[in-house]
Design a protein around this motif. Structure first.
Motif, mmCIF file in Angstrom:
data_model
loop_
_atom_site.group_PDB
_atom_site.id
_atom_site.type_symbol
_atom_site.label_atom_id
_atom_site.label_comp_id
_atom_site.label_asym_id
_atom_site.label_seq_id
_atom_site.Cartn_x
_atom_site.Cartn_y
_atom_site.Cartn_z
ATOM 1 N N SER A 137 7.567 -1.953 -13.091
ATOM 2 C CA SER A 137 8.475 -2.390 -12.019
ATOM 3 C C SER A 137 8.956 -1.210 -11.188
ATOM 4 N N GLU A 138 9.327 -0.137 -11.853
ATOM 5 C CA GLU A 138 9.815 1.052 -11.149
ATOM 6 C C GLU A 138 8.752 1.619 -10.212
ATOM 7 N N ILE A 139 7.540 1.729 -10.696
ATOM 8 C CA ILE A 139 6.461 2.302 -9.891
ATOM 9 C C ILE A 139 6.064 1.359 -8.763
ATOM 10 N N GLN A 140 6.005 0.073 -9.042
ATOM 11 C CA GLN A 140 5.685 -0.889 -7.995
ATOM 12 C C GLN A 140 6.717 -0.817 -6.864
ATOM 13 N N PHE A 141 7.977 -0.692 -7.212
ATOM 14 C CA PHE A 141 9.034 -0.562 -6.208
ATOM 15 C C PHE A 141 8.817 0.690 -5.358
ATOM 16 N N LYS A 142 8.488 1.818 -5.988
ATOM 17 C CA LYS A 142 8.267 3.073 -5.253
ATOM 18 C C LYS A 142 7.069 2.960 -4.307
ATOM 19 N N ILE A 143 6.013 2.298 -4.774
ATOM 20 C CA ILE A 143 4.826 2.117 -3.933
ATOM 21 C C ILE A 143 5.162 1.247 -2.726
ATOM 22 N N GLU A 144 5.853 0.145 -2.962
ATOM 23 C CA GLU A 144 6.215 -0.747 -1.858
ATOM 24 C C GLU A 144 7.153 -0.058 -0.870
ATOM 25 N N ALA A 145 8.083 0.747 -1.363
ATOM 26 C CA ALA A 145 8.987 1.490 -0.482
ATOM 27 C C ALA A 145 8.200 2.515 0.340
ATOM 28 N N ALA A 146 7.229 3.154 -0.266
ATOM 29 C CA ALA A 146 6.409 4.128 0.458
ATOM 30 C C ALA A 146 5.597 3.453 1.558
ATOM 31 N N LEU A 147 5.125 2.247 1.294
ATOM 32 C CA LEU A 147 4.339 1.534 2.298
ATOM 33 C C LEU A 147 5.177 1.090 3.489
ATOM 34 N N ASP A 148 6.487 1.063 3.329
ATOM 35 C CA ASP A 148 7.350 0.769 4.468
ATOM 36 C C ASP A 148 7.318 1.902 5.489
#
Length: 105
Positions: A24-35
């Motif tokens: 969950s933590e890594i998925q959140f970071k990836i999605e935030a980076a894609l913003d």
């Protein structure tokens, strides 16, 4: 040591462990980076532990990015653990990056 760090807005390097316990933590970071970018390269070479759950999360994140006209490039040049897991679950990755790598979707 952190599990992830950004070298710039387009490159995320994962270190340590990527497994069912911290997805969950890594998925959140990836999605935030894609913003912040259209294309994100995720360098998996520094990972020490990686399992099928981590591979599937990366795959799902890549597919969600593609649906939003963005791209996640999964990069692994030398890490045999990562290569074995991707091979086992049938997920493609890049072992070298060229300008054409950024136009795969």
């Amino acid at each position: 040591m952190p599990l992830y760090f950004f070298l710039n807005d387009r490159l995320l390097r994962l270190e340590g462990r990527l497994y069912s316990g911290n997805l969950s933590e890594i998925q959140f970071k990836i999605e935030a980076a894609l913003d912040k970018t259209q294309t994100l390269v995720v360098d998996l070479d520094p990972l020490e532990k990686f399992d099928a759950a981590g591979a599937y999360m990366l795959y799902i994140a890549s597919e969600k990015a593609r649906e939003n006209n963005k791209q996640i490039i999964l990069f692994c040049k030398e890490n045999e653990i990562v290569k074995r897991v991707f091979s086992f679950v049938g997920i493609n990755y890049f072992s070298k990056l060229t300008p054409l790598s950024f136009n795969t979707f």
